[in-house]
Each structure stands twice: as structure tokens, then as C-alpha cells.
Design a protein around this motif. Structure first.
Motif, mmCIF file in Angstrom:
data_model
loop_
_atom_site.group_PDB
_atom_site.id
_atom_site.type_symbol
_atom_site.label_atom_id
_atom_site.label_comp_id
_atom_site.label_asym_id
_atom_site.label_seq_id
_atom_site.Cartn_x
_atom_site.Cartn_y
_atom_site.Cartn_z
ATOM 1 N N THR A 10 37.987 33.291 47.669
ATOM 2 C CA THR A 10 37.667 34.637 48.337
ATOM 3 C C THR A 10 36.745 34.196 49.620
ATOM 4 O OG1 THR A 10 35.696 34.651 46.959
ATOM 5 C CG2 THR A 10 37.726 36.096 46.326
ATOM 6 N N PRO A 11 37.200 33.669 50.720
ATOM 7 C CA PRO A 11 36.633 33.335 51.843
ATOM 8 C C PRO A 11 35.804 34.340 52.498
ATOM 9 C CG PRO A 11 38.835 33.452 52.462
ATOM 10 C CD PRO A 11 38.647 33.651 50.774
ATOM 11 N N LEU A 12 36.084 35.568 52.602
ATOM 12 C CA LEU A 12 35.396 36.828 53.060
ATOM 13 C C LEU A 12 34.259 37.432 52.097
ATOM 14 C CD1 LEU A 12 34.897 39.015 55.246
ATOM 15 C CD2 LEU A 12 36.729 40.068 54.576
ATOM 16 N N LEU A 13 34.663 37.593 51.061
ATOM 17 C CA LEU A 13 33.950 37.957 49.819
ATOM 18 C C LEU A 13 32.747 36.936 49.501
ATOM 19 C CD1 LEU A 13 33.109 39.991 47.792
ATOM 20 C CD2 LEU A 13 34.955 39.023 46.287
ATOM 21 N N SER A 14 33.053 35.741 49.541
ATOM 22 C CA SER A 14 32.177 34.876 49.370
ATOM 23 C C SER A 14 31.207 34.543 50.611
ATOM 24 C CB SER A 14 32.691 33.180 49.159
ATOM 25 O OG SER A 14 33.673 33.513 48.135
ATOM 26 N N MET A 15 31.422 34.769 51.646
ATOM 27 C CA MET A 15 30.670 34.704 52.839
ATOM 28 C C MET A 15 29.571 35.917 52.775
ATOM 29 S SD MET A 15 29.700 32.781 55.373
ATOM 30 C CE MET A 15 31.008 31.791 56.011
ATOM 31 N N ALA A 74 41.248 35.371 54.862
ATOM 32 C CA ALA A 74 41.371 36.135 53.798
ATOM 33 C C ALA A 74 42.675 37.113 54.183
ATOM 34 C CB ALA A 74 40.171 37.543 53.950
ATOM 35 N N GLN A 75 42.971 37.317 55.327
ATOM 36 C CA GLN A 75 44.182 37.944 55.696
ATOM 37 C C GLN A 75 45.479 37.121 55.486
ATOM 38 O OE1 GLN A 75 42.859 41.722 58.729
ATOM 39 N NE2 GLN A 75 43.664 39.530 59.777
ATOM 40 N N LEU A 273 39.060 44.237 49.671
ATOM 41 C CA LEU A 273 40.605 43.495 49.465
ATOM 42 C C LEU A 273 40.660 42.209 49.411
ATOM 43 C CD1 LEU A 273 41.183 45.371 52.978
ATOM 44 C CD2 LEU A 273 42.362 46.104 50.520
ATOM 45 N N ASP A 274 39.756 41.505 49.846
ATOM 46 C CA ASP A 274 39.815 40.107 49.375
ATOM 47 C C ASP A 274 39.678 39.890 48.003
ATOM 48 O OD1 ASP A 274 39.846 37.343 50.539
ATOM 49 O OD2 ASP A 274 38.007 37.059 50.631
ATOM 50 N N GLN A 279 42.196 38.652 42.582
ATOM 51 C CA GLN A 279 42.526 38.786 41.264
ATOM 52 C C GLN A 279 43.935 38.857 40.969
ATOM 53 O OE1 GLN A 279 41.682 43.005 40.578
ATOM 54 N NE2 GLN A 279 40.822 42.505 38.345
ATOM 55 N N MET A 280 44.579 39.461 41.733
ATOM 56 C CA MET A 280 46.228 39.645 41.600
ATOM 57 C C MET A 280 47.121 38.548 41.872
ATOM 58 S SD MET A 280 46.271 42.674 40.381
ATOM 59 C CE MET A 280 47.857 42.637 40.061
ATOM 60 N N ALA A 281 46.655 37.600 42.462
ATOM 61 C CA ALA A 281 47.210 36.172 42.919
ATOM 62 C C ALA A 281 47.148 35.288 42.018
ATOM 63 C CB ALA A 281 46.848 35.754 44.450
ATOM 64 N N THR A 282 45.971 35.565 41.030
ATOM 65 C CA THR A 282 45.603 34.380 40.135
ATOM 66 C C THR A 282 45.883 34.923 38.701
ATOM 67 O OG1 THR A 282 43.369 35.032 40.218
ATOM 68 C CG2 THR A 282 43.793 33.306 41.394
ATOM 69 N N VAL A 283 45.561 36.225 38.475
ATOM 70 C CA VAL A 283 46.019 36.697 37.068
ATOM 71 C C VAL A 283 46.778 37.937 37.082
ATOM 72 C CG1 VAL A 283 44.027 35.482 36.072
ATOM 73 C CG2 VAL A 283 43.640 37.795 36.936
ATOM 74 N N GLY A 284 47.339 38.372 38.199
ATOM 75 C CA GLY A 284 48.053 39.545 38.541
ATOM 76 C C GLY A 284 49.214 39.651 37.341
ATOM 77 N N HIS A 285 49.972 38.783 37.171
ATOM 78 C CA HIS A 285 51.042 38.902 36.424
ATOM 79 C C HIS A 285 50.577 39.161 35.018
ATOM 80 C CE1 HIS A 285 54.162 37.536 33.708
ATOM 81 N NE2 HIS A 285 55.217 37.797 34.765
ATOM 82 N N ASP A 286 49.447 38.567 34.400
ATOM 83 C CA ASP A 286 49.232 38.973 33.211
ATOM 84 C C ASP A 286 48.447 40.230 32.899
ATOM 85 O OD1 ASP A 286 49.847 36.561 32.278
ATOM 86 O OD2 ASP A 286 47.869 35.573 32.008
ATOM 87 N N LEU A 287 47.884 40.580 34.013
ATOM 88 C CA LEU A 287 47.160 41.902 34.416
ATOM 89 C C LEU A 287 48.350 43.173 34.208
ATOM 90 C CD1 LEU A 287 44.399 41.616 36.701
ATOM 91 C CD2 LEU A 287 44.295 41.763 34.237
#
Ligand SMILES: Cc1ncc(COP(=O)(O)O)c(C=O)c1O
Length: 500
Positions: A10-15, A74-75, A273-274, A279-287
Motif C-alpha cells: 500500500t505505497p500511498l497508505l503506508s507513506m 498506487a494508481q 482507495l489504496d 484488500q480486494m487484490a489480495t483477498v477479494g475473491h474470498d471476501l
């Protein structure tokens, strides 16, 4: 893209997080200085952590309108996750994305083909760009009492009559989760060498599970605008605009995005947004798998209850505007209870502790997301079961309400009507005048009247019925809607635009 970053990052969120914790002296905006100068009630409500993260465009936090650092990264990650070539973060909701997209294709009297039941943001886009709308009649499903989106037949006919159109704009999914044949519409637009823009405000989650309808980009759209805050976990107002292909001029789009958004974009929104993308890119399918199962169990529960009818996938395929249904969107027909959707909504909200997303005359619509819990579903079904015990409002003559009729007769372009001289008239006497107001039942935010339209008795009756049955109508210059503004129109000086 650079592989320095991956979807779990999460480049933006982490910064932002790093800078929220940094020990430094801020002589910059915002004035609350990371919460130190905030009002106590605000601090109580939001907590210090949120205010510490409310930072401006520090060099490390990049610039939304000339991104080269963490926003750029992030984009790029968002584009990869949502299947776009380029994604743009929006801090003024899908509203700003829709306006920017229309402005970038339809300026200065260019024609844009679109269904009449668009969200009000599209009408704002027409007013600001000066584009001339070529409206298609909305697909009304009498069986269900619902409007769907554009059909490929409607688009083909509009393109045949207006081969000089500059773009096709559609809304997909509808507020009720209904999706038409977006692929066929994209093909038609591309055969005419013009782009398809899709207001996909309610479909940001589609790309993350195969049991959801295909996303607009997967169906071939050139632009998709998504309210990431509506069905995913971004903060309210945080949205994205995605682009693919060569039909959109990126310089015009960039210009539009800068014109129609704040020059002080909120980093809480951007960082959310980041986070939502990660969240969706990593666990979105399960969610989404879990969310779809919950929504299906709600549907099954509702079918056990008397007098309630729930929109289901079996309803698809009967009209061309209804090909797919988003299973996470639950629309309940309450007509048989003898009360309106507005009354049902009031009972649920005020007495039964359950709040729906949308009430219309006959329906209630609920949004199920990864944030919905099994406990929420139990409470919902209990509340709906109680609702079925309510005494019908037999005095209500409103149950025979006809669907909102659109005027479909445009005398001036929306922009011309807004900038003409106006006068105020009682609503009941507005018939045959040209509207100068954008009058919009909200939600769902589909205007009943737009500037430039000839006002018909059916529209006036429809608006009066919505108000009488407890719906909200926004946008009129007189909030009570006892009066409205109409164009002071001198027939001798100009020819109306009738017939476009
Ligand atoms: C179909 C549609 N488009 C656009 C919008 C505007 O979205 P936002 O609230 O993100 O500005 C909405 C909002 O409800 C909508 O329903």
C-alpha cells in the motif's frame, strides 16, 4: 509497471501512515495541525489517529494532478487490480469522474448518446461541457416495476439517427444491480469509432469474482467510473476512473479531472482507495465469495416470508436491459404488504433497527458487502418478518402510482437552459414551460426533470406523488417544490431544439 510494488503493498497508505507518526512541526494546512488545534467534539468523534493522518501534499505524499511517487504507484496497482490501462483516484466521488469523462468527450455542442434515466452527475456533465444529449427511452420492466439501463437496440437506433455522435454513455449496473449487454453496446460504439463511457458507480466489486456480472472494462468499455466507497471499503466520496484503449484523449481527461476536483485532495480518501484496492487484490475473491453466499441466504430467507418478493436472477432475460443481476444487491418488492417502499423504509429504520440503501414507491434496495455479517442478516430477516405483520395503509391511494414518466422532449440544451433568463412559477402551472431546474428524487438521484426539458403533466403528477408518499426531491430552486424555475422563452427569437 515497476515491479518494486506488489498488490499486497500500500505505497500511498503506508507513506501517509509514516508521516502521521513523524515528529516534525507543521507550518502548513490543514489548520487543525494533525488534531492539535481541532475542536474537542470533532476530536471525540474522529479520534486523534484520523486527524494525524489528515495531511496535505507533502513532497513524500506526491501530487494527485502530477503524480510521480506514491500516488502514481498506487494508481498503477489499482489499474492492474481493476483491469485498466490507467486508473485515476477521485476525491469528489463518481460524480466528479462522470462529469470529467463527459467533459472530455462532449464539449462545445458535440452529441452524446445516453439513456434518460442517468444519475444527475451526467446531467451536470452535459451542462458543464455544453454537450447535446441524444436521450434513449429507458427500458421499463413492467413486470417488476423497475427501470433498467440502455439496450443495444436503443444504442443502434440512436447511432443510426445520429452518426455524428461523439460518445455513448451508459449506467451499468443500475441501482438495483441490473446489468444489460454492455459488450454489445461497446461493439456498436466502436464500430462508429467512438468511445463507450460507463457510469459503473455501483459495480466496483465486479472484477473480483466470477459469479458477479462482467465489469464494464471486461465488456469492452473505454472508461469506467466506480464509486469505490459504495461497494468496497474506501471512505465515502473516494472513487476511481479507469481507462483502457486509445479512444479517450488523455490530455483532455487530465484537464477535466483537475478542473472538477478540489486542489486540496483529502489524503484520508486517497489512502482509503489504496487500502481498498490492496484488500480486494489480495483477498477479494474470498471476501466476495462469502458476501455472495450471505446475500443468497438473505434471498432464500425473504422468499420464505409472506407478501415479499425479491428480485432474483430468474427475473433476467425477459427484457434486453436485464441480462445479469449482481447477487449482492437485494431489491424487495413490498407492494403486496399494502404499504409503499417509503413507508416500509421508515418502519425498518425508525422501529426495527435496520436501514436500507434505497426506498422507491414499491421497492427497498439493500447493499450487501464484505462488511455485512451473518448477525446482520439475522436481524434483517427478523425485521422483515415483523414488517410483514404491519397493518396496511388502506387509505393510501398511492399504491396505484404510475412509474415516473420522463418528458423526453428537449427544447434547449441543458447548458442553454441553465444560462437562459428564468422565472419562478407554481409547480402546478409549470406544464408546457421549459425547465430551468434539475429536479431529482433522491435517492436514486435520477432526475425527473432536467434543464431544457418541456414539462409535462405526467412529470408534475409523478413529482407530487413522490413528495406525498414521503420521498425526497432535491435540486429545485424552491426546496418545497411549491414553485420551480422555468426558462423565460421568447418563441420569436429562436427555434427550439426539438427533434434532436
Ligand atoms: C448511478 C450513479 N452514478 C453516480 C453516482 C455518484 O456517485 P458518488 O456518490 O460517488 O459521487 C451515484 C450515486 O448514488 C449513482 O447512483
Amino acid at each position: 509497471m515497476s515491479r518494486l510494488f506488489h498488490q499486497c503493498d500500500t505505497p500511498l497508505l503506508s507513506m501517509l501512515h509514516q508521516w502521521a507518526n513523524r515528529d516534525y512541526v507543521p507550518f502548513h494546512t490543514p489548520g487543525h495541525k494533525q488534531g492539535r488545534g481541532a475542536s474537542l467534539p470533532l476530536l471525540d468523534c474522529l479520534g486523534l489517529r484520523a486527524l494525524q493522518s489528515d495531511l496535505p501534499e507533502l513532497p513524500e505524499l506526491d501530487n494527485l494532478f502530477a503524480p510521480q511517487g506514491v500516488i502514481w504507484q498506487a494508481q498503477k496497482l489499482a489499474a492492474e487490480a481493476f483491469g485498466a490501462e490507467n486508473s485515476y483516484f477521485l476525491t469528489n466521488g463518481s460524480t466528479s469522474g462522470v462529469v470529467a469523462a463527459l467533459w472530455s468527450v462532449g464539449a462545445n455542442g458535440g452529441k452524446v448518446i445516453l439513456p434518460r434515466n442517468v444519475h444527475q452527475s451526467a446531467i451536470s456533465g452535459l451542462i458543464l461541457s455544453g454537450a447535446i444529449p441524444i436521450f434513449m427511452s429507458p427500458d421499463y420492466d413492467e413486470r417488476l416495476g423497475l427501470f433498467h439501463g440502455a439496450t443495444s437496440e436503443g444504442v443502434a437506433a440512436a447511432l443510426q439517427s445520429h452518426p455524428d455522435a461523439q460518445a455513448v454513455f451508459i449506467v451499468s449496473p443500475s441501482y438495483f444491480g441490473v446489468v444489460g449487454d454492455v459488450g454489445a453496446i461497446a461493439t456498436l460504439a466502436h464500430q462508429h469509432q467512438i468511445p463507450l463511457l460507463v457510469d459503473e458507480a455501483h459495480g466496483a466489486h465486479f472484477v473480483f469474482h466470477p459469479q458477479l456480472p462482467p465489469s464494464a472494462l471486461q465488456s469492452g468499455a473505454d472508461v469506467s467510473v466506480q464509486s469505490t466507497h459504495k461497494t468496497l471499503s474506501a471512505l465515502t466520496q473516494a472513487a476511481m476512473l479507469h481507462v483502457q484503449g486509445h479512444r479517450i484523449k488523455s490530455d483532455r481527461l487530465h484537464q477535466a479531472l483537475q478542473m472538477f476536483q478540489s486542489s486540496s485532495p483529502n489524503y484520508l480518501l486517497l489512502a482509503s482507495l489504496d487500502g481498498a484496492r490492496q484488500q480486494m487484490a489480495t483477498v477479494g475473491h474470498d471476501l466476495m465469495h462469502h458476501t455472495i453466499s450471505l446475500a443468497n441466504s438473505i434471498r432464500r430467507g425473504i422468499t420464505q416470508l409472506p407478501k415479499l418478493r425479491v428480485l432474483s436472477v430468474e427475473d433476467s432475460g425477459q427484457t434486453p436491459g436485464f441480462v445479469y443481476l449482481d447477487p449482492t444487491r437485494i431489491t424487495i418488492d413490498v407492494g403486496e404488504l399494502g404499504i409503499t417502499g417509503y413507508e416500509a423504509d421508515q418502519q425498518l429504520h425508525q422501529r426495527l433497527g435496520v436501514t436500507a440503501e434505497l426506498a422507491t414507491h414499491q421497492h427497498l434496495t439493500l447493499i450487501i458487502t464484505p462488511g455485512t455479517t451473518p448477525g446482520d442478516c439475522v436481524r434483517l430477516l427478523d425485521a422483515l418478518s415483523e414488517l410483514t405483520q404491519v397493518t396496511p395503509n388502506l387509505s393510501s391511494t398511492l399504491l396505484t402510482q404510475i412509474p415516473l414518466q420522463f418528458s423526453l422532449e428537449l427544447a434547449l440544451s441543458p447548458r442553454e437552459a441553465v444560462f437562459s433568463s428564468h422565472k419562478s412559477v407554481p409547480l402546478a402551472q409549470a406544464c408546457n414551460h421549459i425547465s430551468a431546474d434539475l429536479i431529482c428524487p433522491y435517492p436514486p438521484g435520477i432526475p425527473a426533470l432536467i434543464p431544457g426539458e418541456v414539462i409535462t403533466p405526467e412529470v408534475i403528477t409523478g413529482l407530487q406523488q413522490i413528495i406525498a408518499s414521503g420521498g425526497w426531491v432535491t435540486g429545485g430552486s424552491d426546496p418545497s417544490l411549491k414553485t420551480m424555475r422555468v426558462v423565460q422563452y421568447d418563441n420569436s427569437h429562436r427555434q427550439p431544439l426539438r427533434g434532436i
